[in-house]
Design a protein around this motif. Structure first.
Motif, PDB file in Angstrom:
ATOM      1  N   GLY A   1    -103.473  29.947  16.541  1.00 19.79           N
ATOM      2  CA  GLY A   1    -104.700  30.046  15.754  1.00 19.79           C
ATOM      3  C   GLY A   1    -104.775  29.161  14.537  1.00 19.79           C
ATOM      4  O   GLY A   1    -105.588  29.416  13.637  1.00 19.79           O
ATOM      5  N   TYR A   2    -103.989  28.090  14.480  1.00 18.46           N
ATOM      6  CA  TYR A   2    -103.951  27.239  13.274  1.00 18.46           C
ATOM      7  C   TYR A   2    -105.345  26.795  12.852  1.00 18.46           C
ATOM      8  O   TYR A   2    -105.672  26.821  11.660  1.00 18.46           O
ATOM      9  N   SER A   3    -106.169  26.369  13.801  1.00 17.33           N
ATOM     10  CA  SER A   3    -107.485  25.826  13.446  1.00 17.33           C
ATOM     11  C   SER A   3    -108.408  26.863  12.820  1.00 17.33           C
ATOM     12  O   SER A   3    -109.447  26.503  12.253  1.00 17.33           O
ATOM     13  N   LEU A   4    -108.053  28.134  12.887  1.00 16.90           N
ATOM     14  CA  LEU A   4    -108.883  29.206  12.333  1.00 16.90           C
ATOM     15  C   LEU A   4    -108.496  29.551  10.899  1.00 16.90           C
ATOM     16  O   LEU A   4    -109.143  30.407  10.275  1.00 16.90           O
ATOM     17  N   PHE A   5    -107.449  28.915  10.384  1.00 15.05           N
ATOM     18  CA  PHE A   5    -106.952  29.229   9.045  1.00 15.05           C
ATOM     19  C   PHE A   5    -107.419  28.196   8.024  1.00 15.05           C
ATOM     20  O   PHE A   5    -107.427  26.995   8.294  1.00 15.05           O
ATOM     21  N   THR A   6    -107.769  28.677   6.835  1.00 13.47           N
ATOM     22  CA  THR A   6    -107.882  27.813   5.673  1.00 13.47           C
ATOM     23  C   THR A   6    -106.480  27.546   5.162  1.00 13.47           C
ATOM     24  O   THR A   6    -105.678  28.476   5.014  1.00 13.47           O
ATOM     25  N   MET A   7    -106.186  26.284   4.908  1.00 17.86           N
ATOM     26  CA  MET A   7    -104.855  25.892   4.462  1.00 17.86           C
ATOM     27  C   MET A   7    -104.909  25.457   3.001  1.00 17.86           C
ATOM     28  O   MET A   7    -105.888  24.841   2.554  1.00 17.86           O
ATOM     29  N   GLY A   8    -103.856  25.766   2.279  1.00 15.67           N
ATOM     30  CA  GLY A   8    -103.836  25.422   0.864  1.00 15.67           C
ATOM     31  C   GLY A   8    -102.460  25.014   0.390  1.00 15.67           C
ATOM     32  O   GLY A   8    -101.451  25.285   1.044  1.00 15.67           O
ATOM     33  N   TRP A   9    -102.464  24.347  -0.741  1.00 13.19           N
ATOM     34  CA  TRP A   9    -101.229  24.011  -1.447  1.00 13.19           C
ATOM     35  C   TRP A   9    -101.296  24.643  -2.842  1.00 13.19           C
ATOM     36  O   TRP A   9    -102.323  24.515  -3.526  1.00 13.19           O
ATOM     37  N   TYR A  10    -100.221  25.305  -3.209  1.00 12.53           N
ATOM     38  CA  TYR A  10    -100.063  25.900  -4.523  1.00 12.53           C
ATOM     39  C   TYR A  10     -98.783  25.335  -5.141  1.00 12.53           C
ATOM     40  O   TYR A  10     -97.936  24.777  -4.430  1.00 12.53           O
ATOM     41  N   ARG A  11     -98.650  25.513  -6.424  1.00  7.96           N
ATOM     42  CA  ARG A  11     -97.409  25.095  -7.066  1.00  7.96           C
ATOM     43  C   ARG A  11     -97.014  26.090  -8.146  1.00  7.96           C
ATOM     44  O   ARG A  11     -97.863  26.796  -8.707  1.00  7.96           O
ATOM     45  N   GLN A  12     -95.718  26.093  -8.422  1.00  7.52           N
ATOM     46  CA  GLN A  12     -95.183  27.013  -9.419  1.00  7.52           C
ATOM     47  C   GLN A  12     -94.096  26.272 -10.181  1.00  7.52           C
ATOM     48  O   GLN A  12     -93.109  25.822  -9.596  1.00  7.52           O
ATOM     49  N   ALA A  13     -94.290  26.182 -11.499  1.00 10.50           N
ATOM     50  CA  ALA A  13     -93.376  25.386 -12.313  1.00 10.50           C
ATOM     51  C   ALA A  13     -92.071  26.111 -12.614  1.00 10.50           C
ATOM     52  O   ALA A  13     -91.071  25.488 -12.937  1.00 10.50           O
ATOM     53  N   ARG A  14     -92.075  27.408 -12.529  1.00 10.25           N
ATOM     54  CA  ARG A  14     -90.853  28.163 -12.794  1.00 10.25           C
ATOM     55  C   ARG A  14     -90.824  29.366 -11.875  1.00 10.25           C
ATOM     56  O   ARG A  14     -91.854  29.797 -11.358  1.00 10.25           O
ATOM     57  N   GLN A  15     -89.644  29.925 -11.704  1.00 11.36           N
ATOM     58  CA  GLN A  15     -89.520  31.091 -10.831  1.00 11.36           C
ATOM     59  C   GLN A  15     -90.326  32.248 -11.383  1.00 11.36           C
ATOM     60  O   GLN A  15     -90.376  32.471 -12.592  1.00 11.36           O
ATOM     61  N   GLY A  16     -90.948  32.976 -10.470  1.00 13.46           N
ATOM     62  CA  GLY A  16     -91.740  34.114 -10.903  1.00 13.46           C
ATOM     63  C   GLY A  16     -92.515  34.696  -9.739  1.00 13.46           C
ATOM     64  O   GLY A  16     -92.333  34.289  -8.600  1.00 13.46           O
ATOM     65  N   PRO A  17     -93.386  35.661 -10.016  1.00 12.78           N
ATOM     66  CA  PRO A  17     -94.150  36.302  -8.942  1.00 12.78           C
ATOM     67  C   PRO A  17     -95.173  35.361  -8.320  1.00 12.78           C
ATOM     68  O   PRO A  17     -95.580  34.367  -8.927  1.00 12.78           O
ATOM     69  N   VAL A  18     -95.629  35.725  -7.124  1.00  4.09           N
ATOM     70  CA  VAL A  18     -96.573  34.886  -6.383  1.00  4.09           C
ATOM     71  C   VAL A  18     -97.855  34.680  -7.166  1.00  4.09           C
ATOM     72  O   VAL A  18     -98.474  33.616  -7.111  1.00  4.09           O
TER      73      VAL A  18
END
Length: 120
Positions: free
Chosen positions: A28-45
């Motif tokens: 089902g890949y084509s059915l998903f919105t895909m994104g990129w996130y970043r996190q500068a330090r360890q921590g919660p999502v």
């Protein structure tokens, strides 16, 4: 079960470029919105910063901090999403995470992340 595997991170000098890849394993890949996130330090999502999104019809969104420098794209036959990063700055240093989401049914998956370090 969906798995996301990122690659392409590394050390680059300011002004340089990197291309990140995220391979989607599962159906089902084509059915998903895909994104990129970043996190500068360890921590919660919830501390991850949204970088870019691409939906199922290839509409894109970019955060102000990367607009004009980064480009998100997807290759549906290869189940892969890319993030081309140009004119990199030290403040782009972070772990970059790939994200896949659907609304119906409500599904969301994360990759393990890839480190990007911008430094001279």
């Amino acid at each position: 079960q969906v798995q996301l595997v990122e690659s392409g991170g590394g050390l680059v000098q300011p002004g340089g470029s990197l291309r990140l890849s995220c391979v989607f394993s599962g159906s089902g890949y084509s059915l998903f919105t895909m994104g990129w996130y970043r996190q500068a330090r360890q921590g919660p999502v919830n501390e991850r910063e949204l970088v870019a999104l691409i939906n199922t019809v290839n509409s894109t969104y970019y955060s102000d901090s990367v607009q004009g420098r980064f480009t998100i794209s997807r290759d549906n036959p290869k189940n892969t999403v890319y993030l081309q990063m140009n004119s990199l700055k030290p403040e782009d240093t972070a772990v970059y995470f790939c994200d896949a989401r659907r609304q119906v049914p409500a599904l969301r998956y994360w990759g393990q992340g890839t480190q990007v370090t911008v430094s001279s």
